[in-house]
Scaffold this motif. Structure first.
Motif, PDB file in Angstrom:
ATOM      1  N   VAL A   1       0.882  -1.060  -0.118  1.00  0.00           N
ATOM      2  CA  VAL A   1       0.190  -0.515  -0.322  1.00  0.00           C
ATOM      3  C   VAL A   1       0.464   1.374   0.083  1.00  0.00           C
ATOM      4  CG1 VAL A   1      -1.673   1.251   1.474  1.00  0.00           C
ATOM      5  CG2 VAL A   1      -2.177  -1.054   1.037  1.00  0.00           C
ATOM      6  N   LEU A   2       0.960   2.414  -0.964  1.00  0.00           N
ATOM      7  CA  LEU A   2       1.574   3.326  -1.109  1.00  0.00           C
ATOM      8  C   LEU A   2       0.646   4.944  -0.177  1.00  0.00           C
ATOM      9  CD1 LEU A   2       3.771   4.506  -2.904  1.00  0.00           C
ATOM     10  CD2 LEU A   2       2.105   5.339  -4.487  1.00  0.00           C
ATOM     11  N   GLU A   3       1.826   4.599   0.947  1.00  0.00           N
ATOM     12  CA  GLU A   3       1.245   5.979   1.477  1.00  0.00           C
ATOM     13  C   GLU A   3       1.519   7.106   1.082  1.00  0.00           C
ATOM     14  OE1 GLU A   3       0.482   5.972   5.609  1.00  0.00           O
ATOM     15  OE2 GLU A   3      -0.696   3.719   4.239  1.00  0.00           O
ATOM     16  N   LYS A   4       0.734   8.842   1.274  1.00  0.00           N
ATOM     17  CA  LYS A   4       1.387   9.519   1.031  1.00  0.00           C
ATOM     18  C   LYS A   4       2.381  10.106   1.392  1.00  0.00           C
ATOM     19  CE  LYS A   4      -3.750  11.235   0.129  1.00  0.00           C
ATOM     20  NZ  LYS A   4      -4.732  11.557  -0.210  1.00  0.00           N
ATOM     21  N   ALA A   5       2.915  11.153   1.087  1.00  0.00           N
ATOM     22  CA  ALA A   5       4.542  11.045   2.135  1.00  0.00           C
ATOM     23  C   ALA A   5       4.162  12.175   3.088  1.00  0.00           C
ATOM     24  CB  ALA A   5       4.983  12.715   1.491  1.00  0.00           C
ATOM     25  N   GLY A   6       4.507  11.597   4.051  1.00  0.00           N
ATOM     26  CA  GLY A   6       4.338  11.733   5.648  1.00  0.00           C
ATOM     27  C   GLY A   6       5.604  11.184   6.758  1.00  0.00           C
TER      28      GLY A   6
ATOM     29  N   LEU B   1       4.228  -2.820   9.195  1.00  0.00           N
ATOM     30  CA  LEU B   1       4.519  -4.174   8.216  1.00  0.00           C
ATOM     31  C   LEU B   1       2.571  -4.469   9.613  1.00  0.00           C
ATOM     32  CD1 LEU B   1       4.423  -6.780   6.986  1.00  0.00           C
ATOM     33  CD2 LEU B   1       6.405  -7.154   8.300  1.00  0.00           C
ATOM     34  N   MET B   2       1.891  -4.716   9.298  1.00  0.00           N
ATOM     35  CA  MET B   2       0.912  -4.880   9.548  1.00  0.00           C
ATOM     36  C   MET B   2       0.543  -6.750   8.635  1.00  0.00           C
ATOM     37  SD  MET B   2      -1.138  -1.582   9.006  1.00  0.00           S
ATOM     38  CE  MET B   2       0.179  -0.612   7.915  1.00  0.00           C
TER      39      MET B   2
ATOM     40  N   LYS C   1      -5.210 -12.852   9.462  1.00  0.00           N
ATOM     41  CA  LYS C   1      -6.348 -12.891   7.661  1.00  0.00           C
ATOM     42  C   LYS C   1      -5.544 -12.374   6.490  1.00  0.00           C
ATOM     43  CE  LYS C   1     -11.015 -11.394   9.891  1.00  0.00           C
ATOM     44  NZ  LYS C   1     -12.181 -11.247   9.708  1.00  0.00           N
ATOM     45  N   ASN C   2      -4.630 -11.399   6.322  1.00  0.00           N
ATOM     46  CA  ASN C   2      -4.006 -10.742   5.809  1.00  0.00           C
ATOM     47  C   ASN C   2      -2.497 -10.054   6.152  1.00  0.00           C
ATOM     48  OD1 ASN C   2      -4.486  -8.095   6.176  1.00  0.00           O
ATOM     49  ND2 ASN C   2      -6.462  -8.705   4.939  1.00  0.00           N
ATOM     50  N   ILE C   3      -2.254  -9.535   5.200  1.00  0.00           N
ATOM     51  CA  ILE C   3      -0.550  -9.213   5.482  1.00  0.00           C
ATOM     52  C   ILE C   3      -0.452  -7.474   4.798  1.00  0.00           C
ATOM     53  CG2 ILE C   3       1.843  -8.951   5.229  1.00  0.00           C
ATOM     54  CD1 ILE C   3       1.958 -11.743   5.769  1.00  0.00           C
ATOM     55  N   THR C   4       0.036  -6.163   5.311  1.00  0.00           N
ATOM     56  CA  THR C   4      -0.348  -4.942   4.553  1.00  0.00           C
ATOM     57  C   THR C   4       1.182  -4.657   4.824  1.00  0.00           C
ATOM     58  OG1 THR C   4      -2.194  -4.778   4.541  1.00  0.00           O
ATOM     59  CG2 THR C   4      -0.666  -2.588   4.512  1.00  0.00           C
ATOM     60  N   ILE C   5       2.032  -4.436   4.104  1.00  0.00           N
ATOM     61  CA  ILE C   5       3.063  -3.435   3.892  1.00  0.00           C
ATOM     62  C   ILE C   5       2.750  -1.767   3.124  1.00  0.00           C
ATOM     63  CG2 ILE C   5       5.658  -3.548   3.305  1.00  0.00           C
ATOM     64  CD1 ILE C   5       5.439  -5.766   2.713  1.00  0.00           C
ATOM     65  N   ALA C   6       3.282  -0.911   3.781  1.00  0.00           N
ATOM     66  CA  ALA C   6       2.776   0.008   3.374  1.00  0.00           C
ATOM     67  C   ALA C   6       4.120   1.013   3.550  1.00  0.00           C
ATOM     68  CB  ALA C   6       1.846   1.035   4.820  1.00  0.00           C
TER      69      ALA C   6
END
Length: 551
Positions: free
Chosen positions: A89-94, A103-104, A108-113
């Motif tokens: 998942v692409l995060e906005k600049a911050g 990393l979450m 159920k799933n894995i998300t890398i932001a």
């Protein structure tokens, strides 16, 4: 009652140890929150990436390729979001910055932001370290439960510069090993490979305009064997160099792993190999030299003639065409002034330029090179001897003789990379010398390496401290003739430096590091790394390779 308390204590310690093994990420993340449950990796795993982002897709492909090798199941890469798979998942600049990530992991799933591709790449490194160690296997491993413990990780580096120097000048390191070394740097979230390419004992990079650099300068007549004090030699020619195509290949490979390759071309000292090929750039154009077979420092150095500067500019032009890195390293260390003191030309030049001594003459030399490198839109970096005689205007300093050079440079508002021999020289002994293969000397066990704090905030103001860009490990190879030898001396000490460079100082704990390292060694085993104490080569013997006759 005592028995009950003892049992409870054992249970608590066992639980802590299990958690440390379960979440054995190196370097340690900035923040890790444990959650209950695990994500079970399905045989048909979907990896979703943002549409139109080729860099992120390539990172996902690296993960998919490795999972296919180790599990035998090939993930599919899609766009959008995977409801029961892995989503990038692409995060906005911050707040994450260029190299940070989240990393979450849930059942159920894995998300890398992340905001930038580097962040996704480092998130993948952490994700793989949460998986069974078999994920690093080059071939399918049967009987593995492919799961990932649930957690939330919020991570970003302590320093922007996290590097390692490898000396290929004393002993040539083949391209496949260079790539393996880059892989190991990337695994531990290090982002700079400093490639030491020229030395008294060998010139290792093809320069089209000056072919004798490799025809003559890459081959020494013999090599020292045993301890330096033995003054013994093997009597066999030894050489090797990298073609420009090989260099391009390595640079491209490193870029795919978010590692910048910084070349080092030594000057004005450590240049006997140059002078063996082109004596006109030294003290006497009629002096016949051989590439040095003896380790150490030599009086033969480059002379600050206009012809020499033309030669160096030509060489650096070809080097900069091969290496897109911001930094170009020019060495600058251990330059004896004996020949300059004896030279009428050098003494006349000093008078003409108003230089009070030979240290200022070296500074004049370095300033000329700095001006040229700067004119090409690059930045010059050198060892801390470039401070002597006055620091060149745009120079970045690598502080190797302790940290004082770095402190002095930062006080002059110059950028600094801390790489003191007292903590970061991995050619030093790591255990009792009586039990170890020959090394250059010194004693630098893992715990001391881990204890290094590069910030030196007590010696600098807050603004000056910002000039400390990071930390680097150095591997000098006089006594490391084989790639196995390099791995034995480098690992796991390099991992300790990686944690110093990435992890906040208040998050470091050596006992915790050691426990995570024990789990990590299983990964290194799959990667066939001959680390200190590894099962590959516990009875390491000091053996010299067969001589290479050049390419």
């Amino acid at each position: 009652m005592k028995t009950l308390l003892t049992c409870l204590l054992v249970m608590v310690l066992s639980a802590q140890l299990f958690a440390q093994t379960k979440y054995a990420i190196l370097p340690k993340p900035t923040r890790l929150e444990e959650k209950s449950g695990s994500f079970m990796v399905p045989a048909k795993l979907a990896i979703a990436v943002p549409a139109g982002n080729d860099n992120v897709r390539q990172i996902a492909q690296l993960l998919a390729d490795q999972l296919a090798k180790s599990s035998g199941n090939t993930p599919t890469i899609t766009t959008g979001k995977a409801s029961k798979g892995i989503s990038f998942v692409l995060e906005k600049a911050g707040s994450l910055g260029a190299e940070g990530y989240k990393l979450m992991v849930s059942p159920k799933n894995i998300t890398i932001a992340a905001e930038q591709p580097q962040g996704f790449f480092y998130g993948v490194q952490s994700l793989m370290q949460l998986m069974p160690s078999a994920v690093f296997s080059p071939t399918k491993v049967a009987g593995v439960t492919w799961s990932v413990p649930a957690c939330v990780i919020d991570d970003r580096p302590r320093y922007s510069y996290r590097g390692s120097m490898l000396d290929a000048g004393r002993n040539f390191m083949p391209v496949p090993f260079i790539k393996k070394y880059i892989d190991l740097l990337a695994l531990h979230k290090m982002n700079t490979f400093h490639w030491h390419l020229t030395e008294d004992q060998g010139w290792r990079i093809e320069i089209k305009k000056y072919p004798k650099l490799t025809q003559i300068g890459s081959i020494r007549p013999k090599s020292m064997i045993g301890k330096y004090s033995d003054n013994a030699y093997d009597g066999k020619p030894y050489g090797g160099f990298y073609t420009q195509d090989e260099v391009r290949d390595v640079v491209k490979y490193a870029q795919s792993r978010y590692v910048t390759v910084v070349p080092e071309i030594e000057m004005p000292g450590h240049s006997v190999a140059v002078l063996a090929a082109y004596p006109e750039f030294g003290s006497n154009p009629d002096k016949i030299l051989q590439v040095s077979s003896k380790w150490g420092v030599h009086d033969e150095v480059l002379f600050p003639r206009e012809e020499t500067f033309t030669f160096l500019q030509d060489v650096l032009t070809e080097v900069m065409d091969l290496f897109p890195s911001q930094y170009i390293h020019i060495g600058g260390d251990e330059c004896p002034k004996t020949q300059w003191k004896q030279s009428r030309f050098c003494q006349d030049l000093m008078k003409k330029e108003g230089l009070k001594d030979e240290h200022e003459l070296q500074s004049y030399f370095i300033r000329r090179i700095d001006k040229f490198i700067t004119s090409k839109g690059r930045r010059m970096v050198g060892w801390d001897e470039i401070l002597e005689g006055g620091l060149s205007p745009n120079a970045t300093v690598m502080s190797w003789r302790g940290v004082n050079g770095g402190v002095a440079a930062a006080r002059q508002n110059h950028d600094v990379i801390m790489t003191p021999n007292t903590y970061c020289y991995l050619d030093y002994y790591q255990a009792d010398a009586k039990t170890q293969p020959i090394a250059i000397g010194g004693f630098l066990p893992l715990e001391k390496v881990y204890s290094f704090n590069p910030s030196v905030t007590d010696s600098l103001t807050a603004d000056q401290s910002k000039h400390v860009l990071g930390v680097q490990a150095n591997i000098w190879t006089e006594y490391m003739p084989t790639t196995q030898y390099v791995e034995y001396m480098t690992f796991p000490r390099l991992i300790a430096i990686a944690e110093t460079a990435w992890t906040p100082s208040d998050g470091k704990n050596f006992d915790d590091f050691k426990q995570r390292l024990e789990a990590h060694k299983k990964r290194l085993n799959y990667l066939n790394v001959n680390y200190f104490g590894s099962p590959i080569n516990n009875t390491f013997q000091y053996q010299w390779p067969k001589a290479v006759a050049g390419k």
